[in-house]
Each structure stands twice: as C-alpha cells, then as structure tokens.
Design an enzyme around this catalytic site. Structure first.
Site, short mmCIF file in Angstrom:
data_model
loop_
_atom_site.label_atom_id
_atom_site.label_comp_id
_atom_site.label_asym_id
_atom_site.label_seq_id
_atom_site.Cartn_x
_atom_site.Cartn_y
_atom_site.Cartn_z
N GLU A 32 -0.64 1.48 -5.37
CA GLU A 32 -0.51 0.22 -4.64
C GLU A 32 -0.42 -0.95 -5.62
OE1 GLU A 32 -3.63 0.09 -1.62
OE2 GLU A 32 -3.81 2.26 -1.76
N HIS A 68 0.86 -1.20 0.00
CA HIS A 68 0.00 0.00 0.00
C HIS A 68 0.90 1.25 0.00
CE1 HIS A 68 -2.88 2.90 1.48
NE2 HIS A 68 -3.75 2.01 1.95
O1 BG6 Z 1 -5.42 2.14 6.02
P1 BG6 Z 1 -4.96 3.39 5.33
O2 BG6 Z 1 -3.50 3.48 5.16
O3 BG6 Z 1 -5.56 4.62 5.98
O4 BG6 Z 1 -5.58 3.35 3.87
C1 BG6 Z 1 -6.97 3.30 3.68
C2 BG6 Z 1 -7.31 3.25 2.20
O5 BG6 Z 1 -6.54 2.22 1.60
C3 BG6 Z 1 -6.75 2.04 0.20
O6 BG6 Z 1 -5.96 0.97 -0.22
C4 BG6 Z 1 -8.19 1.69 -0.04
O7 BG6 Z 1 -8.40 1.55 -1.45
C5 BG6 Z 1 -9.08 2.78 0.54
O8 BG6 Z 1 -10.44 2.41 0.35
C6 BG6 Z 1 -8.79 2.97 2.00
O9 BG6 Z 1 -9.56 4.06 2.49
#
Ligand code: BG6
Length: 340
Positions: free
Chosen positions: A314, A217
């Site tokens: 990602e 991510h």
């Molecule tokens: O958990 P994190 O780092 O705040 O990221 C949240 C986001 O991560 C993304 O990968 C998703 O597509 C989103 O829907 C989500 O809101």
C-alpha cells in the site's frame, strides 16, 4: 490535446496553492462539469444495483471513446473499462472509485478477494481501494468513507493510445456526518504502455482547514510463499500486533521482505520506488510521487481460506496532511511490470 492525464502533467509537490482545473480539448476527449451519478442526498450514497444499469448506459453515452467503455459490471454496478493497443486493460468501479482489475498482456495482476461483495453498499474488497480521509484506526470508520461512496466520472481522454478516466468524489451529507468538511477528490487512472498510472488530488473547498490521512490499499495477486518486496531496508517500521492492535516499532534490516507469517507493517518515509515479486513470475515496480509511506499486509491465518493468493503493498500518507482553504495535495503512483 488532452492535458488531463498525461504522466508528468500537473503539480507533483505535496501542497499546491492553486487547484488547476484540468482543461481538455479535442475531438477524442469528453468532459463534463457538474455531472453526477446520483444526487448526494441519500444517507447511504451508494449506487444500487437496480439503478445502475441505466445509469451506466447514460455515462456510457457521454464518456465512451476509443479505448474506454462504461458497462454494468458485477451486481449491475457501473464499471469503466480501459484498454490500449499494448494489450493492457483495467477496470474501475464507480462504487468506491476502486480499480478491480489490471491486466498486462492478458495476465491479471490485481486481486479481488473471494469474499468481495458488489452490492453498492459495502466496500469492494480488493483491487486498489481508497483509504480516505483516514487510513485508520481513528475517529471515523477504518479506512474512511471514500471506498463506500459513489464516485462520478468527470472526463475521459485517449491521446497516443493512453486511455484515461478521471473520477471525482465530493463531500455529501453522508461524509459530512462523519467528517464535516467540504472537499473534492479527483482521481485519474490511465494506461500507458504496460503501466497502470494513477493521480489523486485532494482539494479543500471549505472555509476552514482540514487534515486527512490516506492510502491506496493495493491488493496484488500473489503466491504468498514466493513474495518479496525490496527497497525498504533501513527504514523505521511499525508492526501492528494482531491481538492488541498496538504498533511495535523496529527497523527493517532485510533487503527482501518476505511473508512467512502474519504481516501488518507500516514503513515511514518509504522511498519513491519499491519492487514487488509476486511469487507468480511477475516483478512489479511501484513508483510514486507524494505517497510518503508504505504498508505491507498479509492476514495469514486470520483469513486462512485465501491469504495465500494475495499481498497488499500500500502507498500511504500517514502523517496528517493539513490543507488550508483552496489548497490541494497531489500524489501519483505508477505500477510497471519489469521484464527480468
Ligand atoms: O479493509 P480491508 O481491505 O479488509 O483491509 C484491512 C487491513 O488493511 C491494512 O491496510 C491494515 O494495515 C490492516 O491492519 C487491516 O487489517
């Protein structure tokens, strides 16, 4: 000779029948079998700041070699630092196995959110967090548990000015309470010239099959109004509606994807290479093997204080991978600055 982290070494197919142990020999390489940061008996399984300084000293003794240090980082959490002679550097926190910093020629290219906490309990928000064994939404916590577990160092090496660390995450009481399977994830991170390289191997060490989804991510430092991502034109995509959270299917018809508003979009069957311009003058190539899908995310006004400063590009595997006992799955990602 250190076979461990050399780009191109190891299986690159999606499913590998054999989980080949990474054998490393030579004076500049150190490895350990069965070494653990903490016993996996605690329900939280997180490194606590008060304990981690001495822990990191222990790890440092075992794993620090030329180009690799282990220190106490923010909140006292253990952090592995790699650097090479090309002036590339990166930092990986064992809490979450997350790369929090990658500098190429002194310039930071990853982003850690200003609201990130380093308490050894919550995931560190930013850098390159793991989503495993679920990208989400789904049966367990959003993005799975790997990003809030303590990973262990199993090996370091540095051949040809290519510092490399391999981390490992194994199932434990905490993970089995959510996802009752025995698994091993090995995650290698190395610097090769200007490039940041990773390899993730998931192995089923259970007696029954399991399925998982996963992603890296990655949060990139950016000026969102100047960000473009190329390589996605013609792909099927799904936009997550910010209110209903339901995916809405469409197809990408732009050569350059931009971020003038909220974007939370999944691209299925993405190509092995996409190119990110971060709006700050850097062009980055993201090249992968095995990460079949891509996700673009910028929260826009839902994080109005800091959405302008980053973009998430990602690499994901969103159709479940099913592994039979002893099978493994491998994916690699290389991020390279391009000069233009
Ligand atoms: O958990 P994190 O780092 O705040 O990221 C949240 C986001 O991560 C993304 O990968 C998703 O597509 C989103 O829907 C989500 O809101």
């Amino acid at each position: 000779m250190a076979l461990l982290c050399k780009p191109g070494f190891g299986a690159t197919t999606t499913l590998n029948k054999e989980f080949v142990p990474r054998v490393c020999v030579g004076s500049r390489h150190q490895s350990v079998v069965g070494f653990r940061l903490r016993p996996f008996s605690n329900a939280r399984l997180c490194v606590r700041a008060t304990q981690s300084t001495s822990v990191s000293t222990g790890i440092s003794g075992q794993f620090a070699i030329a180009g690799i240090n282990v220190d106490a980082g923010e909140g006292g959490l253990p952090v592995v630092k790699l650097h090479n002679k090309q002036k590339s550097e990166c930092q990986i926190y064992l809490h979450g196995g997350v790369i929090t910093s990658w500098k190429s020629k002194g310039k930071e290219l990853l982003h850690v959110r200003p609201d990130a906490v380093f308490d050894g309990v919550k995931p560190i928000s930013g850098g390159v967090p793991h989503c495993f064994p679920q990208f989400g939404p789904g049966a367990i916590q959003q993005h799975g548990f790997a990003r809030n577990c303590s990973w262990e160092v199993v090996a370091t090496s540095n051949e040809d000015d290519t510092p490399c660390v391999t981390l490992r995450l194994v199932d434990n009481e905490y993970s089995r309470a959510m996802w009752n399977f025995k698994f091993v994830v090995k995650y290698s991170v190395w610097l090769q010239g200007d490039n940041l390289c990773t390899e993730m191997i998931v192995k089923n060490v259970d007696e029954k099959p399991f399925s998982f989804t996963t992603a890296l991510h990655t949060y990139f430092k950016a000026d969102i109004k100047g960000v473009t991502v190329t390589g996605l034109n013609g792909l099927k995509c799904f936009d997550k509606d910010p209110v209903t959270k339901e995916p809405v299917q469409s197809s990408e018809d732009r050569d350059e994807v931009t971020f003038p508003e909220f974007v939370d979009r999944i691209y299925k069957d993405a190509p092995s290479r996409v190119v990110l311009r971060n709006g700050l003058g850097d062009t980055l190539s993201l090249e992968n093997e095995g990460w079949s899908d891509a996700v673009l995310w910028n929260p826009y006004m839902t994080m109005k204080l800091y959405y302008k400063d980053f973009v998430c590009v990602e690499n994901a595997k969103l159709d479940p991978v099913t592994l039979q006992p002893r099978d493994s799955w491998t994916a690699k990602l290389t991020i390279s600055p391009l000069s233009e």
